[in-house]
Enzyme design. Structure first.
Site, PDB file in Angstrom:
ATOM      1  N   ASN A   1       0.854  -1.180   0.000  1.00 16.15           N
ATOM      2  CA  ASN A   1       0.000   0.000   0.000  1.00 16.15           C
ATOM      3  C   ASN A   1       0.897   1.239   0.000  1.00 16.15           C
ATOM      4  O   ASN A   1       1.664   1.456   0.936  1.00 16.15           O
ATOM      5  CB  ASN A   1      -0.917  -0.007   1.222  1.00 16.15           C
ATOM      6  CG  ASN A   1      -1.941   1.108   1.163  1.00 16.15           C
ATOM      7  OD1 ASN A   1      -1.608   2.250   0.884  1.00 16.15           O
ATOM      8  ND2 ASN A   1      -3.195   0.792   1.453  1.00 16.15           N
TER       9      ASN A   1
ATOM     10  N   HIS B   1       0.908   6.193   1.822  1.00 15.47           N
ATOM     11  CA  HIS B   1       1.671   7.126   2.658  1.00 15.47           C
ATOM     12  C   HIS B   1       2.796   7.810   1.903  1.00 15.47           C
ATOM     13  O   HIS B   1       3.321   8.826   2.365  1.00 15.47           O
ATOM     14  CB  HIS B   1       2.174   6.431   3.915  1.00 15.47           C
ATOM     15  CG  HIS B   1       1.079   6.133   4.892  1.00 15.47           C
ATOM     16  ND1 HIS B   1       0.273   7.122   5.409  1.00 15.47           N
ATOM     17  CD2 HIS B   1       0.632   4.970   5.422  1.00 15.47           C
ATOM     18  CE1 HIS B   1      -0.622   6.582   6.226  1.00 15.47           C
ATOM     19  NE2 HIS B   1      -0.422   5.279   6.250  1.00 15.47           N
TER      20      HIS B   1
ATOM     21  N   ARG C   1      -7.141  12.774   0.462  1.00 15.55           N
ATOM     22  CA  ARG C   1      -6.101  13.195   1.396  1.00 15.55           C
ATOM     23  C   ARG C   1      -4.706  12.715   0.997  1.00 15.55           C
ATOM     24  O   ARG C   1      -3.707  13.263   1.450  1.00 15.55           O
ATOM     25  CB  ARG C   1      -6.418  12.734   2.821  1.00 15.55           C
ATOM     26  CG  ARG C   1      -6.372  11.233   3.017  1.00 15.55           C
ATOM     27  CD  ARG C   1      -6.593  10.848   4.465  1.00 15.55           C
ATOM     28  NE  ARG C   1      -7.894  11.271   4.960  1.00 15.55           N
ATOM     29  CZ  ARG C   1      -8.378  10.932   6.155  1.00 15.55           C
ATOM     30  NH1 ARG C   1      -7.652  10.175   6.963  1.00 15.55           N
ATOM     31  NH2 ARG C   1      -9.573  11.323   6.528  1.00 15.55           N
TER      32      ARG C   1
ATOM     33  N   THR D   1      -8.242   3.729   8.020  1.00 14.59           N
ATOM     34  CA  THR D   1      -9.402   2.848   8.152  1.00 14.59           C
ATOM     35  C   THR D   1      -9.376   2.144   9.500  1.00 14.59           C
ATOM     36  O   THR D   1      -8.393   1.498   9.847  1.00 14.59           O
ATOM     37  CB  THR D   1      -9.418   1.813   7.020  1.00 14.59           C
ATOM     38  OG1 THR D   1      -9.345   2.502   5.772  1.00 14.59           O
ATOM     39  CG2 THR D   1     -10.690   0.986   7.059  1.00 14.59           C
TER      40      THR D   1
END
Length: 262
Positions: A30, A33, A72, A124
């Protein structure tokens, strides 16, 4: 790297058939970031598209991104470019929001993971509540599948939620591992592991692929990887944090080497 606390007990792990313990396990990275750092200054770097390429060079089997309604971190531009450049599987995490559904139907990532989303959360915080949203969730799953996408639901290890999730006709269920990752004692952590194992058995018995993610790190991932029938792990923050020191390609390669121990 400090030693890993592996549980459940060795006798339990030995009871898992070797053919299952060594089955193909995909590592999803993922890269949200990376985009978070970029958006902190509203600039062009670091670019998550470059990060995805380096993650693939490190051995990533899947690139995971979450296009949130508030944008975001990941932006629409990122989704479109990653669809063009990623050679591994592209997994788009998204809420059941019409705007995002339309983007998914246009871009057509390989996999969709439906997740809950709240503007005030940092990340989340748990799984979907499918029970109270069964009809609209089922309709969304079908729309995405009809668009040619493999659809996974992000759920807590709650048998009732899993039963509801299976009714949607989804292709996979990703178990939320946050409670396991946040457990403060070995006893609590093992109890959470067993809940995940039971949930995983339900999912695989129904013929669905078993995925897991949230809060997984280099120090706690191996027991989750050893859950029978586990097919995909999605890890973000820990690997991006490690990448700050050693680079994305090496951070991913380190995780791949660790998972090879299973």
């Amino acid at each position: 790297m400090r030693s890993l606390a592996i549980f459940p007990q060795r006798s339990t792990l030995e009871a898992i058939p070797p053919r299952i313990r060594t089955a193909m396990l995909e590592l999803g990275i993922n890269i949200d970031h990376v985009a978070t750092i970029r958006q902190a200054r509203k600039t062009v770097e670091p670019d998550p598209v470059w990060a995805a390429a380096l993650a693939e060079l490190g051995g990533a089997d899947c690139i995971t991104i979450h296009l949130r309604e508030d944008r975001r971190h990941i932006q629409d531009r990122d989704v479109k470019l990653l669809r063009e450049t990623v050679r591994a599987k592209l997994n788009l995490e998204m809420a059941c929001a019409e705007e995002i559904i339309q983007i998914a139907l246009e871009v057509k990532p390989d996999q969709i993971t439906l997740v809950p989303e709240r503007r005030e959360e940092i990340t989340t915080e748990g799984g979907l509540d499918v029970i109270t949203q069964l009809q609209p969730m089922t309709e969304t799953v079908k729309r995405l599948q009809n668009g040619g996408m493999f659809v996974s639901l992000f759920l807590n290890a709650d048998p009732k939620q899993i039963e509801a999730g299976l009714q949607t006709g989804c292709d996979a269920i990703e178990l939320h591992t946050g409670n396991y990752a946040d457990a403060e004692t070995a006893r609590d952590r093992e109890a959470e592991w067993h809940r995940l194992q039971v949930a995983g058995t339900m999912i695989s018995a129904a013929g669905k692929r078993l995925h897991a993610g949230h809060g997984l790190t280099y120090h706690n991932v191996l027991p989750i990887a050893l859950i029978p029938q586990m097919r995909e792990l999605n890890i973000g923050h820990s690997i991006v944090s490690r990448a700050v020191s050693v680079g994305m390609q090496e951070a991913v390669a380190e995780m791949k080497r660790l998972l090879a121990q299973r």
